[in-house]
Scaffold this active site. Structure first.
Site, PDB file in Angstrom:
ATOM      1  N   SER A 120      -4.181 -32.186  -2.007  1.00 37.55           N
ATOM      2  CA  SER A 120      -4.893 -30.959  -2.363  1.00 37.55           C
ATOM      3  C   SER A 120      -4.195 -29.721  -1.827  1.00 37.55           C
ATOM      4  CB  SER A 120      -6.319 -31.027  -1.818  1.00 37.55           C
ATOM      5  OG  SER A 120      -6.297 -31.357  -0.454  1.00 37.55           O
ATOM      6  N   HIS A 141      -3.712 -33.165  -8.985  1.00 34.49           N
ATOM      7  CA  HIS A 141      -4.819 -32.845  -8.078  1.00 34.49           C
ATOM      8  C   HIS A 141      -6.142 -32.849  -8.855  1.00 34.49           C
ATOM      9  CE1 HIS A 141      -6.883 -29.684  -5.334  1.00 34.49           C
ATOM     10  NE2 HIS A 141      -7.214 -30.901  -4.986  1.00 34.49           N
ATOM     11  N   GLU A 153      -5.211 -30.241 -11.638  1.00 40.54           N
ATOM     12  CA  GLU A 153      -4.163 -29.266 -11.348  1.00 40.54           C
ATOM     13  C   GLU A 153      -2.853 -30.064 -11.245  1.00 40.54           C
ATOM     14  OE1 GLU A 153      -4.731 -27.447  -7.448  1.00 40.54           O
ATOM     15  OE2 GLU A 153      -4.163 -25.505  -8.254  1.00 40.54           O
ATOM     16  N   ASN A 191      -6.971 -24.505  -4.027  1.00 40.85           N
ATOM     17  CA  ASN A 191      -7.372 -24.380  -2.625  1.00 40.85           C
ATOM     18  C   ASN A 191      -6.873 -23.107  -1.952  1.00 40.85           C
ATOM     19  OD1 ASN A 191      -9.144 -26.483  -2.181  1.00 40.85           O
ATOM     20  ND2 ASN A 191      -7.465 -27.953  -2.216  1.00 40.85           N
TER      21      ASN A 191
END
Ligand code: CAA
Length: 285
Positions: A120, A141, A153, A191
């Site tokens: 992540s 991801h 992602e 993130n």
């Protein structure tokens, strides 16, 4: 018929089991590997519970659910990567652990097997560099809960080839997901934006601007977020949130990513969120 029939997922936790489930739902035969049988058993139970929710809602039949479960096998032997066409790693979010796994996978897997990581926030480029096939390594991801969230992602490492990238974009679509490509920088996009928001919410709590429930209500009702940031942090795991903030802080060397001391304190106390029964909120077992 999808492009990959034999998929292996390393790690049977929340993310790993979710990835196994969506791959099996898409018709792939999936091997779910973890280091202990109790983890793969728990992963299977998570998948069965999730499928039963879809059955209850009439989105899947009992027969389909049984067939999906029938496409999943479990093992503690990473050696089974020998027959996989694609391996997706969803192990602990620690570079050293992931590097060990990628070195092993590189030795075991067939030459043309693609190696994806569900990291992540960690560098896909650095992970790829421990293998002899860096052009076949890529980030995939997924978002939690994997069976419900549409996004994958896709992170291109510096060495990722165009062929690998194209194959993974189509594979994600076959899994029923929308793939969005990003370059390999700390936290990628998801993130890099989500975690500073969560961290800022923790700062608001730390500074006494408002109580946890009020902070969450404001973001839910005011911004239409499905969960407030503190509730979401509990759901993701406060250790994971802290870890990702550290990756951003180290990776950019910018003080705007400094983790809130209160987040550190909760993690130090073992208040990791939903999974330990206590985070910003208290949960019934
Ligand atoms: N499998 C199947 N169904 C599930 C499920 C699962 N794992 N989890 C929830 N559901 C179903 C429930 O059964 C429920 O169905 P009904 O509406 O038909 O009753 C429905 O989903 C909604 O669930 P809830 O009523 O329990 O709760 P909710 O309405 O709040 O929805 C949620 C749950 C989908 C998780 C929603 O709150 C949400 O989207 N939250 C934000 C999630 C998010 O931001 N995820 C990203 C996290 S960050 C990340 O993953 C990346 C990282 O690297 C840290």
């Amino acid at each position: 018929m999808g492009s990959y029939q034999r998929v292996m997922v390393i790690g049977a936790g929340q993310m790993g089991s979710g990835i196994v489930q969506v791959a099996a739902q898409a018709g792939c035969n999936v091997v779910m590997q973890d280091i202990k049988e109790e983890y793969t058993e728990r992963g299977k139970r998570t998948i069965a519970t999730s499928l039963s929710r879809f059955v209850k809602k009439g989105q899947l039949s009992e027969a389909e659910s049984t067939a999906i479960l029938g496409r999943i096998t479990t093992t503690t032997d990473i050696g089974q990567a020998e027959t996989a066409q694609i391996v997706i790693e969803a192990a602990t979010e620690q570079m050293a652990v992931k590097k060990e796994i990628f070195k092993k996978l590189d030795d075991i897997a067939a030459q043309d097997t693609l190696l994806a990581t569900n990291t992540s926030s960690l560098s896909v480029t650095e992970l790829a560099a421990v293998t002899k096939r860096p052009e076949q390594v890529i980030g995939m991801h997924f978002m939690n809960p994997v069976p419900l969230m549409k996004l994958v992602e896709v992170i291109r490492g510096l060495q990722t080839s165009n062929e690998t990238f194209a194959a993974i974009m189509s594979f994600a679509a076959e899994l029923g997901k929308t793939a969005v490509a990003v370059e390999d920088f700390p936290g990628f996009i998801s993130n890099r934006i989500l975690m500073p928001m969560i961290n800022e919410a923790v700062y608001c709590l730390y500074e006494g601007v408002a109580e946890a429930k009020a902070i969450d209500e404001i973001m839910k009702l005011g911004m239409n977020h499905p969960m407030g940031p503190l509730q979401l942090a509990d759901y993701i795991g406060l250790d994971t949130c802290l870890y990702i903030m550290e990756v951003l802080y180290d990776g950019f060397g910018d003080s705007k990513y400094r983790p809130c001391p209160l987040l550190r304190k909760y993690v130090a106390a073992g208040w990791l969120g939903k999974k330990t029964g206590r985070g910003f909120y208290v949960y019934e077992s």
